[in-house]
Design a protein around this motif. Structure first.
Motif, PDB file in Angstrom:
ATOM      1  N   TYR A  56      28.692   6.916  56.624  1.00 47.08           N
ATOM      2  CA  TYR A  56      27.329   7.150  57.101  1.00 47.08           C
ATOM      3  C   TYR A  56      26.311   6.803  56.016  1.00 47.08           C
ATOM      4  N   LEU A  57      26.572   7.262  54.819  1.00 43.92           N
ATOM      5  CA  LEU A  57      25.652   7.028  53.696  1.00 43.92           C
ATOM      6  C   LEU A  57      25.550   5.532  53.399  1.00 43.92           C
ATOM      7  N   PHE A  58      26.650   4.829  53.544  1.00 43.80           N
ATOM      8  CA  PHE A  58      26.673   3.375  53.358  1.00 43.80           C
ATOM      9  C   PHE A  58      25.694   2.705  54.324  1.00 43.80           C
ATOM     10  N   LEU A  59      25.714   3.137  55.595  1.00 43.88           N
ATOM     11  CA  LEU A  59      24.837   2.558  56.614  1.00 43.88           C
ATOM     12  C   LEU A  59      23.382   2.983  56.425  1.00 43.88           C
ATOM     13  N   ILE A  60      23.174   4.222  56.006  1.00 37.89           N
ATOM     14  CA  ILE A  60      21.813   4.715  55.779  1.00 37.89           C
ATOM     15  C   ILE A  60      21.141   3.936  54.659  1.00 37.89           C
ATOM     16  N   ILE A  61      21.868   3.710  53.577  1.00 41.26           N
ATOM     17  CA  ILE A  61      21.315   2.943  52.448  1.00 41.26           C
ATOM     18  C   ILE A  61      20.954   1.538  52.900  1.00 41.26           C
ATOM     19  N   GLN A  62      21.794   0.947  53.725  1.00 42.75           N
ATOM     20  CA  GLN A  62      21.546  -0.397  54.252  1.00 42.75           C
ATOM     21  C   GLN A  62      20.222  -0.448  55.013  1.00 42.75           C
ATOM     22  N   ALA A  63      19.996   0.540  55.871  1.00 39.31           N
ATOM     23  CA  ALA A  63      18.771   0.582  56.668  1.00 39.31           C
ATOM     24  C   ALA A  63      17.543   0.828  55.794  1.00 39.31           C
ATOM     25  N   ILE A  64      17.672   1.741  54.819  1.00 45.88           N
ATOM     26  CA  ILE A  64      16.545   2.047  53.932  1.00 45.88           C
ATOM     27  C   ILE A  64      16.146   0.820  53.119  1.00 45.88           C
ATOM     28  N   MET A  65      17.128   0.115  52.573  1.00 48.63           N
ATOM     29  CA  MET A  65      16.825  -1.056  51.757  1.00 48.63           C
ATOM     30  C   MET A  65      16.201  -2.167  52.596  1.00 48.63           C
ATOM     31  N   MET A  66      16.625  -2.296  53.843  1.00 50.17           N
ATOM     32  CA  MET A  66      16.023  -3.283  54.739  1.00 50.17           C
ATOM     33  C   MET A  66      14.550  -2.964  54.949  1.00 50.17           C
ATOM     34  N   PHE A  67      14.244  -1.684  55.192  1.00 49.59           N
ATOM     35  CA  PHE A  67      12.858  -1.276  55.405  1.00 49.59           C
ATOM     36  C   PHE A  67      12.012  -1.505  54.159  1.00 49.59           C
ATOM     37  N   LEU A  68      12.541  -1.121  53.001  1.00 42.94           N
ATOM     38  CA  LEU A  68      11.789  -1.289  51.755  1.00 42.94           C
ATOM     39  C   LEU A  68      11.556  -2.760  51.437  1.00 42.94           C
ATOM     40  N   SER A  69      12.548  -3.589  51.707  1.00 46.00           N
ATOM     41  CA  SER A  69      12.414  -5.028  51.481  1.00 46.00           C
ATOM     42  C   SER A  69      11.296  -5.610  52.342  1.00 46.00           C
ATOM     43  N   ASN A  70      11.302  -5.252  53.627  1.00 51.13           N
ATOM     44  CA  ASN A  70      10.270  -5.745  54.536  1.00 51.13           C
ATOM     45  C   ASN A  70       8.884  -5.230  54.156  1.00 51.13           C
ATOM     46  N   LEU A  71       8.821  -3.961  53.762  1.00 57.35           N
ATOM     47  CA  LEU A  71       7.541  -3.368  53.371  1.00 57.35           C
ATOM     48  C   LEU A  71       6.982  -4.062  52.139  1.00 57.35           C
ATOM     49  N   HIS A  72       7.842  -4.332  51.170  1.00 57.40           N
ATOM     50  CA  HIS A  72       7.419  -4.989  49.934  1.00 57.40           C
ATOM     51  C   HIS A  72       6.897  -6.389  50.218  1.00 57.40           C
ATOM     52  N   VAL A  73       7.654  -7.178  50.976  1.00 52.81           N
ATOM     53  CA  VAL A  73       7.238  -8.555  51.234  1.00 52.81           C
ATOM     54  C   VAL A  73       5.975  -8.577  52.089  1.00 52.81           C
ATOM     55  N   ALA A  74       5.807  -7.594  52.961  1.00 56.39           N
ATOM     56  CA  ALA A  74       4.595  -7.515  53.780  1.00 56.39           C
ATOM     57  C   ALA A  74       3.365  -7.276  52.904  1.00 56.39           C
ATOM     58  N   LYS A  75       3.506  -6.410  51.905  1.00 56.07           N
ATOM     59  CA  LYS A  75       2.386  -6.148  50.995  1.00 56.07           C
ATOM     60  C   LYS A  75       2.056  -7.375  50.158  1.00 56.07           C
ATOM     61  N   VAL A  76       3.086  -8.117  49.752  1.00 52.74           N
ATOM     62  CA  VAL A  76       2.872  -9.352  48.991  1.00 52.74           C
ATOM     63  C   VAL A  76       2.097 -10.361  49.835  1.00 52.74           C
ATOM     64  N   VAL A  77       2.491 -10.515  51.083  1.00 54.05           N
ATOM     65  CA  VAL A  77       1.817 -11.460  51.981  1.00 54.05           C
ATOM     66  C   VAL A  77       0.377 -11.031  52.233  1.00 54.05           C
ATOM     67  N   ASP A  78       0.154  -9.758  52.442  1.00 51.61           N
ATOM     68  CA  ASP A  78      -1.214  -9.261  52.665  1.00 51.61           C
ATOM     69  C   ASP A  78      -2.104  -9.549  51.464  1.00 51.61           C
ATOM     70  N   ARG A  79      -1.528  -9.462  50.282  1.00 53.88           N
ATOM     71  CA  ARG A  79      -2.296  -9.721  49.062  1.00 53.88           C
ATOM     72  C   ARG A  79      -2.573 -11.222  48.890  1.00 53.88           C
ATOM     73  N   MET A  80      -1.606 -12.050  49.256  1.00 58.34           N
ATOM     74  CA  MET A  80      -1.748 -13.488  49.089  1.00 58.34           C
ATOM     75  C   MET A  80      -2.601 -14.131  50.178  1.00 58.34           C
ATOM     76  N   TYR A  81      -2.594 -13.512  51.366  1.00 59.00           N
ATOM     77  CA  TYR A  81      -3.344 -14.067  52.496  1.00 59.00           C
ATOM     78  C   TYR A  81      -4.243 -12.975  53.090  1.00 59.00           C
ATOM     79  N   PRO A  82      -5.283 -12.583  52.371  1.00 56.58           N
ATOM     80  CA  PRO A  82      -6.149 -11.487  52.833  1.00 56.58           C
ATOM     81  C   PRO A  82      -6.875 -11.794  54.138  1.00 56.58           C
ATOM     82  N   TYR A  83      -6.996 -13.075  54.464  1.00 51.62           N
ATOM     83  CA  TYR A  83      -7.717 -13.440  55.688  1.00 51.62           C
ATOM     84  C   TYR A  83      -6.959 -13.048  56.956  1.00 51.62           C
TER      85      TYR A  83
END
Length: 248
Positions: free
Chosen positions: A187-214
């Motif tokens: 269970y913990l193996f799968l939970i970590i997988q889901a958390i890291m997926m969310f954090l990865s997407n959140l991080h890249v989304a913030k990078v894109v928002d900063r690079m393309y403010p328009y």
């Protein structure tokens, strides 16, 4: 972006992607070896079953990401910021519908999962329903915010996406390896997988928002009919290719 900078970007993208591929292959080998050593081949097979089932649900994406990438090329070259923003807002809406479809489809599929496992589930000593729902959450989360990665790929900045992906994948695998040794918990193996997926997407989304403010400046812009037709043509082609690849 001029021709020279595009050439440089392509070179950087290729070099980063090649290095990332090698790193991920090594980490996958190490992670899988430890997974088998700690949990056993039965759980590896179970995880593989989850991946295959969720792969069928991912068919709902229909090659939309690639079609959107192609549609972004011209507006980016022409620096047509309103159209880029409009396409991305439409993409976000589509991916939210797909996430909902995958979620509903996965929930409907859940009761049948134990029947697809050889020799039943008693020997696994886990709740297969709960485990599958955790794996499903990882797939659903992959559609939230991940659409912004497409803009990086279309704008010849795929290396940023690659660094994000490999960074979070390696970090997640290292955490999974440690927790497997300490707790031996699937269970913990799968939970970590889901958390890291969310954090990865959140991080890249913030990078894109900063690079393309328009992107946040043209919230009410509509995608042109010309681009909509181009999208439909590409999606149709991607769908035919995907069906041919899966069933031929």
């Amino acid at each position: 972006m001029n021709k020279i900078s595009r050439t440089k970007a392509a070179t950087i993208n290729s070099a980063v992607a090649s290095t990332a591929q090698i790193i991920q292959l090594i980490m996958q080998f190490v992670s899988r070896s430890i997974f088998i050593n700690v949990l056993g081949a039965e759980f590896l097979g179970l995880n593989g079953l989850f991946v295959n089932l969720l792969g069928y649900l991912n068919f709902a994406e229909l090659g939309l990401g690639a079609a959107i990438t192609f549609s972004l090329f011209e507006p980016l070259v022409n620096n047509d910021k309103p159209q880029v923003a409009a396409i991305m807002h439409l993409f976000r809406k589509w991916y939210r519908f797909i996430a909902l479809f995958v979620l509903i489809g996965g929930i409907m599929l859940t009761p049948f999962v134990p029947h697809l496992i050889n020799n039943g589930t008693n020997h696994l000593n886990i709740n297969v329903y709960a485990a599958f729902l955790l794996a499903l959450s990882n797939t659903v989360l992959s559609y939230l915010l991940t659409y912004k990665r497409t803009l990086l790929l279309a704008d010849q900045k795929g290396y940023i996406n690659t660094l994000n992906t490999v960074g979070y994948n390696v970090a997640g695998q290292l955490i999974q390896i440690i927790t497997l040794w300490l707790f031996k918990d699937f269970y913990l193996f799968l939970i970590i997988q889901a958390i890291m997926m969310f954090l990865s997407n959140l991080h890249v989304a913030k990078v894109v928002d900063r690079m393309y403010p328009y992107l946040s400046e043209y919230k009410n812009e509509k995608v042109s009919n010309k681009i909509i037709k181009y999208m439909k043509k590409n999606i149709s082609g991607m769908l035919s290719s995907k069906m041919g690849g899966d069933y031929c």
